[in-house]
Each structure stands twice: as structure tokens, then as C-alpha cells.
Scaffold this motif. Structure first.
Motif, PDB file in Angstrom:
ATOM      1  N   ASN A  62       0.757  -1.268   0.030  1.00 47.56           N
ATOM      2  CA  ASN A  62      -0.043   0.097   0.103  1.00 47.56           C
ATOM      3  C   ASN A  62       1.096   1.259   0.191  1.00 47.56           C
ATOM      4  N   ALA A  63       0.676   2.249   0.923  1.00 45.51           N
ATOM      5  CA  ALA A  63       1.620   3.515   0.792  1.00 45.51           C
ATOM      6  C   ALA A  63       2.841   3.382   1.642  1.00 45.51           C
ATOM      7  N   ASP A  64       2.938   2.287   2.278  1.00 42.45           N
ATOM      8  CA  ASP A  64       4.149   2.120   3.109  1.00 42.45           C
ATOM      9  C   ASP A  64       5.358   1.486   2.502  1.00 42.45           C
ATOM     10  N   GLN A  65       6.409   2.357   2.148  1.00 44.30           N
ATOM     11  CA  GLN A  65       7.245   1.929   1.316  1.00 44.30           C
ATOM     12  C   GLN A  65       8.683   1.985   2.322  1.00 44.30           C
ATOM     13  N   SER A  66       9.679   1.272   1.918  1.00 47.21           N
ATOM     14  CA  SER A  66      10.802   1.143   2.413  1.00 47.21           C
ATOM     15  C   SER A  66      11.759   0.916   1.121  1.00 47.21           C
ATOM     16  N   GLN A  67      13.235   1.151   1.657  1.00 42.44           N
ATOM     17  CA  GLN A  67      14.327   1.274   0.395  1.00 42.44           C
ATOM     18  C   GLN A  67      15.407   0.295   1.092  1.00 42.44           C
ATOM     19  N   ALA A  68      16.079  -0.454   0.228  1.00 45.05           N
ATOM     20  CA  ALA A  68      17.438  -1.199   0.530  1.00 45.05           C
ATOM     21  C   ALA A  68      18.221  -1.002  -0.534  1.00 45.05           C
ATOM     22  N   ASN A  69      19.082   0.217  -0.137  1.00 46.03           N
ATOM     23  CA  ASN A  69      20.246   0.350  -0.976  1.00 46.03           C
ATOM     24  C   ASN A  69      21.437  -0.394  -0.909  1.00 46.03           C
ATOM     25  N   GLY A  70      21.984  -0.835  -2.266  1.00 49.98           N
ATOM     26  CA  GLY A  70      22.996  -1.627  -2.501  1.00 49.98           C
ATOM     27  C   GLY A  70      22.603  -3.054  -1.866  1.00 49.98           C
ATOM     28  N   ALA A  71      21.457  -3.601  -2.304  1.00 48.54           N
ATOM     29  CA  ALA A  71      21.116  -4.881  -1.876  1.00 48.54           C
ATOM     30  C   ALA A  71      21.842  -6.115  -2.762  1.00 48.54           C
ATOM     31  N   LYS A  72      22.387  -6.716  -1.877  1.00 44.16           N
ATOM     32  CA  LYS A  72      22.907  -7.929  -2.985  1.00 44.16           C
ATOM     33  C   LYS A  72      21.913  -8.946  -3.399  1.00 44.16           C
ATOM     34  N   LEU A  73      22.072  -9.103  -4.738  1.00 42.24           N
ATOM     35  CA  LEU A  73      21.190  -9.957  -5.443  1.00 42.24           C
ATOM     36  C   LEU A  73      21.461 -11.521  -5.466  1.00 42.24           C
ATOM     37  N   PRO A  74      20.531 -12.441  -5.646  1.00 36.64           N
ATOM     38  CA  PRO A  74      19.054 -12.130  -5.259  1.00 36.64           C
ATOM     39  C   PRO A  74      18.921 -11.542  -4.247  1.00 36.64           C
ATOM     40  N   TRP A  75      17.737 -10.570  -3.999  1.00 40.05           N
ATOM     41  CA  TRP A  75      17.112  -9.988  -2.902  1.00 40.05           C
ATOM     42  C   TRP A  75      15.770 -10.474  -2.798  1.00 40.05           C
ATOM     43  N   THR A  76      15.220 -10.836  -1.748  1.00 43.20           N
ATOM     44  CA  THR A  76      13.843 -11.525  -1.268  1.00 43.20           C
ATOM     45  C   THR A  76      13.434 -10.688  -0.108  1.00 43.20           C
ATOM     46  N   LYS A  77      12.061 -10.417   0.220  1.00 43.80           N
ATOM     47  CA  LYS A  77      11.631  -9.753   1.189  1.00 43.80           C
ATOM     48  C   LYS A  77      10.134 -10.510   1.424  1.00 43.80           C
ATOM     49  N   LYS A  78       9.781 -11.228   2.619  1.00 41.61           N
ATOM     50  CA  LYS A  78       8.555 -11.786   2.712  1.00 41.61           C
ATOM     51  C   LYS A  78       7.786 -11.013   3.729  1.00 41.61           C
ATOM     52  N   MET A  79       6.639 -10.834   3.382  1.00 41.45           N
ATOM     53  CA  MET A  79       5.606 -10.017   4.174  1.00 41.45           C
ATOM     54  C   MET A  79       4.229 -10.567   4.338  1.00 41.45           C
ATOM     55  N   THR A  80       3.623  -9.951   5.501  1.00 45.53           N
ATOM     56  CA  THR A  80       2.105 -10.385   5.530  1.00 45.53           C
ATOM     57  C   THR A  80       1.188  -9.411   5.801  1.00 45.53           C
ATOM     58  N   SER A  81      -0.015  -9.691   5.171  1.00 48.73           N
ATOM     59  CA  SER A  81      -1.258  -8.847   5.391  1.00 48.73           C
ATOM     60  C   SER A  81      -2.383  -9.274   5.514  1.00 48.73           C
ATOM     61  N   THR A  82      -3.144  -8.485   6.565  1.00 52.64           N
ATOM     62  CA  THR A  82      -4.425  -9.053   6.625  1.00 52.64           C
ATOM     63  C   THR A  82      -5.487  -8.210   6.133  1.00 52.64           C
ATOM     64  N   GLU A  83      -5.082  -7.123   5.664  1.00 53.62           N
ATOM     65  CA  GLU A  83      -5.895  -6.057   5.063  1.00 53.62           C
ATOM     66  C   GLU A  83      -6.882  -6.612   3.807  1.00 53.62           C
ATOM     67  N   ALA A  84      -7.900  -5.971   3.952  1.00 51.84           N
ATOM     68  CA  ALA A  84      -9.009  -6.353   2.978  1.00 51.84           C
ATOM     69  C   ALA A  84      -8.323  -6.253   1.281  1.00 51.84           C
ATOM     70  N   MET A  85      -8.037  -5.019   1.335  1.00 53.01           N
ATOM     71  CA  MET A  85      -7.251  -4.903  -0.106  1.00 53.01           C
ATOM     72  C   MET A  85      -5.966  -4.422   0.095  1.00 53.01           C
ATOM     73  N   THR A  86      -4.920  -5.181  -0.682  1.00 59.99           N
ATOM     74  CA  THR A  86      -3.392  -4.967  -0.384  1.00 59.99           C
ATOM     75  C   THR A  86      -2.905  -4.930  -1.899  1.00 59.99           C
ATOM     76  N   ILE A  87      -2.064  -3.963  -2.086  1.00 61.42           N
ATOM     77  CA  ILE A  87      -1.274  -3.640  -3.151  1.00 61.42           C
ATOM     78  C   ILE A  87       0.379  -3.692  -2.964  1.00 61.42           C
ATOM     79  N   ALA A  88       0.876  -4.623  -3.427  1.00 65.31           N
ATOM     80  CA  ALA A  88       2.300  -4.678  -3.233  1.00 65.31           C
ATOM     81  C   ALA A  88       3.118  -4.229  -4.561  1.00 65.31           C
ATOM     82  N   THR A  89       4.431  -3.669  -4.038  1.00 66.30           N
ATOM     83  CA  THR A  89       5.318  -3.306  -5.213  1.00 66.30           C
ATOM     84  C   THR A  89       6.388  -3.372  -4.688  1.00 66.30           C
ATOM     85  N   VAL A  90       7.382  -3.426  -6.004  1.00 66.21           N
ATOM     86  CA  VAL A  90       8.715  -3.586  -5.723  1.00 66.21           C
ATOM     87  C   VAL A  90       9.394  -2.894  -7.098  1.00 66.21           C
ATOM     88  N   SER A  91      10.495  -2.043  -6.715  1.00 63.86           N
ATOM     89  CA  SER A  91      11.271  -1.477  -7.764  1.00 63.86           C
ATOM     90  C   SER A  91      12.652  -1.592  -7.675  1.00 63.86           C
TER      91      SER A  91
END
Length: 130
Positions: A62-91
Motif C-alpha cells: 500500500n502506501a508504506d514504502q521502504s528502501q534497501a540501497n546496495g542490496a545484494k542480489l538475489p534479494w527477497t522480502k517476505k511480508m504478510t497482510s490481513t488488509e481487505a485490499m493490499t497492493i504490493a510493489t517492488v522497484s
């Protein structure tokens, strides 16, 4: 004069009602408990970025964004949500040349993938409402 005053009061009341009717990003006290009682199933969301070496990754729900600068690849982030509507994004922007890819899975199912090529390329994956 009286008609103008009534028209202004009516317009003001309409604006007040429109501005106060739902849609805010503050759920209020007890909203999480209400979601749980309504059977708000937890969604497991996994964001993944692959590429040559490192990347600057921006991610969130949703609107909660974070940043990982210089992240070693492959990079993975696991999250959970119980929101009725969720929009996930990664750039992500790679730190040099080569292909960079992103992927979003929800409850083990791949729902979005994307790929960019070239020097300092940027890739973005955003889900539809989950």
C-alpha cells in the motif's frame, strides 16, 4: 440574499459529507480486530529481485514504502497482510549493466513478473488489488 445563503450552506454541507465519507487511510481503533473477526485471511507476500550483483530496491505494501540501497542480489522480502485490499510493489535499479528482474508471489502463486535490460536499468512490479 436568502437564496445565496441557502445555496452556500447546501454546498458546504455537501462538501463536508463528501470529505468525511470513508476512504481515509486511517482505519481507526479496532479496525484490525474487525478484519480478523470478519475472516481477514492473512496473505503471505514475497517480493524478489534478481540480477547480476547489487541494486537499489524500493518495496512495500500500500502506501508504506521502504528502501534497501546496495542490496545484494538475489534479494527477497517476505511480508504478510490481513488488509481487505493490499497492493504490493517492488522497484529496483541495477548498479551496472545486465538484466534485472522482479517477481511478486502471493500465497505461493506468482502474480507479477517484469524484466529490464541495460546499464542502470530500472524494473518495477506492482500487483493489482489483492
Amino acid at each position: 440574499m436568502r437564496k445565496t445563503t441557502i445555496a452556500l450552506l447546501t454546498a458546504s454541507a455537501g462538501i463536508a459529507i463528501a470529505c468525511s465519507s470513508g476512504g481515509g487511510d486511517v482505519a481507526g481503533p479496532g479496525a484490525a480486530a474487525a478484519d480478523a473477526k470478519a475472516g481477514g485471511d492473512a496473505k503471505t507476500i514475497v517480493l524478489k529481485v534478481t540480477g547480476p550483483k547489487k541494486a537499489d530496491v524500493t518495496y512495500g505494501l500500500n502506501a508504506d514504502q521502504s528502501q534497501a540501497n546496495g542490496a545484494k542480489l538475489p534479494w527477497t522480502k517476505k511480508m504478510t497482510s490481513t488488509e481487505a485490499m493490499t497492493i504490493a510493489t517492488v522497484s529496483a535499479q541495477n548498479s551496472g549493466s545486465g538484466d534485472i528482474e522482479c517477481e511478486i508471489t502471493v500465497n505461493g502463486k506468482v502474480v507479477k513478473t517484469n524484466k529490464s535490460e541495460g546499464q542502470y536499468s530500472i524494473v518495477t512490479c506492482t500487483t493489482d488489488a489483492l
